[in-house]
Enzyme design. Structure first.
Site, PDB file in Angstrom:
ATOM      1  N   ARG A 179      25.187 -14.172  39.442  1.00 41.78           N
ATOM      2  CA  ARG A 179      24.582 -12.930  39.918  1.00 41.78           C
ATOM      3  C   ARG A 179      25.269 -11.683  39.362  1.00 41.78           C
ATOM      4  NH1 ARG A 179      24.427 -14.222  46.243  1.00 41.78           N
ATOM      5  NH2 ARG A 179      26.026 -15.714  45.592  1.00 41.78           N
TER       6      ARG A 179
ATOM      7  N   LEU B 150      40.772 -20.514  44.508  1.00 41.99           N
ATOM      8  CA  LEU B 150      39.590 -21.102  43.886  1.00 41.99           C
ATOM      9  C   LEU B 150      38.866 -20.034  43.075  1.00 41.99           C
ATOM     10  CD1 LEU B 150      38.301 -23.180  46.956  1.00 41.99           C
ATOM     11  CD2 LEU B 150      40.035 -23.785  45.242  1.00 41.99           C
TER      12      LEU B 150
ATOM     13  N   ALA C 162      48.090  28.547  16.718  1.00 42.12           N
ATOM     14  CA  ALA C 162      46.724  28.071  16.927  1.00 42.12           C
ATOM     15  C   ALA C 162      46.099  27.596  15.623  1.00 42.12           C
ATOM     16  CB  ALA C 162      45.883  29.188  17.528  1.00 42.12           C
TER      17      ALA C 162
ATOM     18  N   THR D  87      33.963 -26.609  46.676  1.00 40.05           N
ATOM     19  CA  THR D  87      35.306 -26.146  47.044  1.00 40.05           C
ATOM     20  C   THR D  87      36.238 -27.305  47.381  1.00 40.05           C
ATOM     21  OG1 THR D  87      34.521 -25.839  49.322  1.00 40.05           O
ATOM     22  CG2 THR D  87      34.467 -23.921  47.855  1.00 40.05           C
TER      23      THR D  87
ATOM     24  N   ASP E 181      37.539 -14.288  44.747  1.00 36.46           N
ATOM     25  CA  ASP E 181      36.675 -13.104  44.674  1.00 36.46           C
ATOM     26  C   ASP E 181      36.768 -12.249  45.935  1.00 36.46           C
ATOM     27  OD1 ASP E 181      35.392 -14.761  46.448  1.00 36.46           O
ATOM     28  OD2 ASP E 181      33.398 -14.559  45.546  1.00 36.46           O
TER      29      ASP E 181
ATOM     30  N   ARG F 297      49.644  30.259   0.268  1.00 38.57           N
ATOM     31  CA  ARG F 297      48.241  30.651   0.350  1.00 38.57           C
ATOM     32  C   ARG F 297      47.911  31.532  -0.847  1.00 38.57           C
ATOM     33  NH1 ARG F 297      49.537  34.208   5.685  1.00 38.57           N
ATOM     34  NH2 ARG F 297      50.473  36.006   4.690  1.00 38.57           N
TER      35      ARG F 297
END
Length: 480
Positions: free
Chosen positions: A18, A11, A385, A84, A108, A445
């Site tokens: 709540r 169920l 790095a 229920t 639940d 570069r």
């Protein structure tokens, strides 16, 4: 062995006001699964002929989840939540005529175990009862239906908290909301339920009175651990049951040979798999389909979601999702593994490294300060790095290949799509936009140019200029 149930009915139609949430109550999660998922899995473990989940609030989302969990689960919609008893009746209306045991559970109660459901079914069969209720004795029964017994201990009735007298509310034995029924007697009784109570609803608990009036036996099976039948009605209870489930999961793994250094700060989903001699350091969170191989160490301060960690690997202060870490590999600290990351055996993803859709070969190293996205890095390669795999041109994501035992110098940018062949080098500080052939050194570069006297002319009167002047004077004195 007790025969498998004709049906298990869960169920799960309630709104859960709540919880104060847009999410249906039964889809709130603990232990890596929605509440209803835990209950449905416990029911499936009994191999019932039918497993039905009654849905209502947020039905589309609940139905979608159930389809993913197991296509054999049959959702039934309760348009109006009329109790229920009504929910159980509409579930049975969708099934063929049944013979045998029907188990009814609430969606639940996530701590409910398959073993407890088996014991309920065995008690029901062993006592030849028309109905058997799973009960528990709890410290605070507020909100639960109370079990009323006669002088011989037989179950007389269940009275809901809102309908109970003060004397009845003092009873500590509660109805868990979990039942076993004779299928044919249940169908007949549900058709005769009334709604003359405080809520104007049909209660499945009223079936007991009807059955007893007809002389049928009603039994009770008391659960060994009353926490199993605790329900969730608000966020406080959600957290409380989440902690209980986590403790259960960790205890189970520790008994299987896993070291959990600090259970208070370690969270492991029910869906996670751990091997023997795994060590979980403090602050570790393992979620989803994560698996950790024998002898591996995870943590501290690590969150992994659906990550495979190989045997003897080490993952330290890392956030990862949808990744694979090979045998004996090393990750972290402060690494971020995004989906599609695959680190080969003995490889390394180091400090402040982010990876995404990255295939990093055995023994290859991406040690620190690198972004590696949409790339294949060959075995034994070393990424210096500060290297950036520039995979996005503003429109498309492009791929970079770095060959086996190649070396990419620090502070380089690899502009995808580009290929660095096996056994090649990229000089530090290079921006590589053209492919590099085997054995080549790529240098991309600007040529360094030192401009004499620039500080004295452009930064006169500064501390830098004064330092430069002193150094020049010292050099002149040394030359003399």
């Amino acid at each position: 062995m007790t025969a498998k149930p004709a049906a298990v009915i869960v169920l799960a139609a309630g709104e859960g006001k709540r919880m104060k949430s847009r999410t249906p109550k039964v889809l709130h999660e603990i232990g890596g699964r929605p509440l209803v998922g835990h209950v449905a899995r416990a029911g499936l473990a009994l191999s019932p002929e039918h497993l039905v989940v009654v849905v209502g609030n947020g039905r589309d989302r609940v139905i979608a989840y159930l389809a993913d969990l197991d296509p054999a689960i049959r959702p039934v919609v309760q348009e109006e939540q009329n109790g229920t008893g009504h929910a159980t009746r509409i579930a049975l209306d969708e099934l063929p005529q049944l013979s045998g045991t029907v188990i009814v559970a609430t969606g639940d109660t996530p701590l409910l175990t398959a073993e407890t459901l088996r014991q309920l079914a065995e008690t029901h069969a062993g006592t030849e009862a028309a109905a058997t209720v799973l009960t528990a004795v709890v410290d605070d029964p507020t909100g639960y239906g109370r079990v009323l017994r006669d002088s011989d201990g037989a179950v007389l009735a269940i009275v809901e908290h809102r309908d109970a007298t003060e004397e009845q509310r003092a009873i500590a034995e509660i109805n868990s909301g979990i039942w076993a029924f004779d299928a044919q007697l249940l169908v007949d009784a549900l058709g005769r339920l009334k709604s003359d109570n405080a809520q104007g609803e049909e209660y499945v608990t009223d079936v007991l009175g009807l059955l007893r009036e007809e002389g049928h036996r009603v039994s009770a099976a008391m659960v060994g651990d009353p926490r199993e039948v605790l329900g969730v009605n608000n966020r406080v209870q959600l957290a409380e049951l989440g902690r209980i489930m986590n403790d259960r999961v960790l205890t189970g793994w520790m008994m299987e040979g896993v070291t959990v250094v600090d259970p208070a700060t370690t969270w492991v989903d029910d869906t996670v798999t751990l091997a023997r001699d795994v060590v979980l350091q403090p602050g570790t969170i393992l979620r989803g389909a994560t698996s950790v191989g024998e002898g591996a160490s995870v943590g501290p301060d690590t969150t992994l979601t659906s990550v495979v960690v190989g045997a003897e690997a080490s993952v330290v202060r890392t956030h990862g999702e949808g990744a694979f870490v090979g045998v004996g590999a090393s990750v972290g600290p402060f690494a971020y593994l995004r989906p599609g990351t695959r680190l080969g055996d003995g490889g390394k993803i180091g400090t402040f490294v982010e990876t995404k859709n990255a295939e990093i070969g055995p023994g290859a190293k991406v040690p620190h300060l690198t972004y590696a996205g949409d790339t294949t890095i060959g075995a034994g390669a070393n990424i210096g790095a500060g290297t950036i795999f520039a995979n996005y041109d503003g429109v498309h994501k492009n791929h970079t290949d770095v060959g086996e035992h190649s070396f990419v110098g620090s502070n380089s940018v690899l502009v995808a799509p580009v290929s660095i062949a096996d056994g090649s080098y990229v000089a530090a500080g290079s921006t590589v936009a053209k492919s590099v052939s085997p054995g080549e050194l790529a240098v991309a570069r600007g040529q360094q140019r030192n401009i004499a006297g620039w500080v004295a002319r452009k930064r006169a009167g500064t501390k830098t200029a004064a330092a430069a002047e002193r150094a020049a004077e010292a050099d002149s004195a040394g030359d003399a």
